[in-house]
Design a protein around this motif. Structure first.
Motif, PDB file in Angstrom:
ATOM      1  N   LYS A 107      48.989  55.099  43.770  1.00  0.00           N
ATOM      2  CA  LYS A 107      49.792  54.390  44.572  1.00  0.00           C
ATOM      3  C   LYS A 107      50.128  55.150  45.967  1.00  0.00           C
ATOM      4  CE  LYS A 107      52.046  51.801  40.769  1.00  0.00           C
ATOM      5  NZ  LYS A 107      53.138  52.110  39.970  1.00  0.00           N
ATOM      6  N   SER A 108      51.040  54.917  46.754  1.00  0.00           N
ATOM      7  CA  SER A 108      51.399  55.550  47.894  1.00  0.00           C
ATOM      8  C   SER A 108      52.049  57.082  47.620  1.00  0.00           C
ATOM      9  CB  SER A 108      52.275  54.914  48.788  1.00  0.00           C
ATOM     10  OG  SER A 108      53.484  54.609  48.244  1.00  0.00           O
ATOM     11  N   ASP A 109      51.922  57.825  48.688  1.00  0.00           N
ATOM     12  CA  ASP A 109      52.733  59.084  48.785  1.00  0.00           C
ATOM     13  C   ASP A 109      54.229  59.004  48.315  1.00  0.00           C
ATOM     14  OD1 ASP A 109      50.485  60.341  49.246  1.00  0.00           O
ATOM     15  OD2 ASP A 109      51.022  61.327  51.093  1.00  0.00           O
TER      16      ASP A 109
END
Length: 137
Positions: A107-109
């Protein structure tokens, strides 16, 4: 007084449990001993987790930690499962709780940062519980 031993446990011991071990060592080392483990290991700690922990907390998990099996860590007093969404590994202990964290892998940061901040808050809550003797010793 002997410090309680806290084990952060997940299936692969590569992301959330590693983040929790690192934050436990940084934020509560004077109160409890932190370790992490899993029923399986990965060759490396999740690279995104390593990067985010370095950014947010200046912790280099690659220098201080590695993926471990449950049999590789000391017998814990407290077991914290991360929220495996499968059968979490079992370890005998005095106290157990599940933190119900979603795995940010892939997933994203922002998801990694959110997970790190939740773990940070929960480490501080655990530290407070231990300091106020809610678990015994």
């Amino acid at each position: 007084m002997n410090k309680l031993k806290v084990a952060f446990v997940c299936v692969h011991n590569s992301c959330r449990s590693q983040m929790a071990e690192a934050l436990g060592k940084k934020l509560a080392e004077n109160i409890f001993e932190s370790s992490s483990a899993g029923t399986e290991t990965k060759p490396n700690i999740n690279k995104d987790a390593v990067r985010i922990m370095k950014q947010l907390y200046d912790i280099d998990m690659e220098k201080t930690q590695f993926s471990k099996l449950i049999s590789d860590i000391p017998q814990p007093d407290i077991v914290i499962t991360m929220g495996c969404n499968v059968n979490c590994p079992y370890l005998p202990c005095q106290h157990r709780e599940d933190w119900g964290l979603e795995d940010p892998t892939g997933k994203s940061d922002d998801e990694f940062k959110k997970t790190a901040r939740i773990i940070e808050r929960k480490i501080l809550e655990l530290k407070e519980k231990i300091m106020t003797n809610q678990f015994g010793s």
